[in-house]
Write an enzyme that holds these catalytic residues in place. Structure first.
Site: not given
Length: 239
Positions: A76, A175, A193
């Site tokens: 991420c 995250h 995202d």
């Protein structure tokens, strides 16, 4: 006996390698998660209305044009770095991101452990970005809202968040993702995202995101998650 043990060992290694590959190195498979009711997906009438009513959207088009989903479970930070650096004018892929002589992160290590906020900021600085690394424990809600308003309204500035999903009503996991817009009237952030195989771009209440960034990194520390403010023509601040 020795031969049998060797076969068993080889089989265990092969099995373990397969598990490791599927969990850490394989591209994530598409599996969209249910969205909590208080979060608003961008590609809905309500989500599009929020975007149309937002004035802090200076780099929305560039971020969407250069958006990179994460290619591994723990990538991420990698995807967020590529998305924002390329939106700012770089032309990088994963190989180029890691091969820069000033980068000391190794792609295999990141595949297993991910990147901390500080490590991500250091990686982006190696590529010339001017970055403020801010832990939520060192700021407050009003500070964050002010940064959001200023950053997202200024072309060439970017905002990357490090947060705990569980505090947004999503499955537990730390995250990292960039933010593309702010809607002042509803006090919501548009999170792009990078785990696109699980979540679409989503409007998140700013205070809820602040609380998710205030989550401690682990049980043994008071140091929290936080955000990176990436600047176009501002001096590089220390942590």
């Amino acid at each position: 006996m020795i031969a049998g043990l060797s076969v068993f060992t080889a089989a265990a290694i092969a099995l373990g390698s397969g598990i490791v590959w599927n969990r850490y190195l394989r591209e994530p498979q598409q599996h969209l998660e249910p969205m909590p009711a208080h979060l608003v997906v961008l590609d809905t009438p309500a989500g599009r209305a929020l975007l149309a009513g937002s004035d802090a959207v200076a780099d929305f088009d560039e971020l969407r044009a250069h958006f990179v989903p994460q290619s591994r479970r723990a990538y991420c930070g990698v995807a967020s770095a590529l998305t924002t650096l390329n939106a700012g004018g770089a032309r990088l892929d994963e190989a180029a991101l890691f091969s820069h002589p000033n980068v000391d992160s190794h792609p295999l290590k990141v595949s297993f452990t991910g990147m901390s906020l500080r490590q991500l900021g250091t990686l982006m600085r190696a590529h010339g970005a001017r970055v403020d690394i801010v832990h939520a424990s060192d700021a407050n809600l009003d500070d964050f809202r002010r940064v959001v308003r200023q950053n997202l309204a200024r072309e060439g500035d970017f905002l990357i968040l490090n947060y705990e999903r569980e505090l947004l009503g999503q499955p537990p996991m730390g995250h990292i993702s960039p933010v593309a817009a702010y809607h002042a009237d509803s006090d919501r952030l548009l999170v792009l995202d990078v785990a696109a195989h699980r979540y679409p771009p989503t409007w998140v209440p700013l205070e809820g995101m602040w609380n998710a960034m205030r989550a401690p990194l682990n049980a043994g520390t008071t140091r929290t998650r936080g955000f990176l403010a990436v600047h176009d023509n501002a001096p590089n601040h220390s942590e």
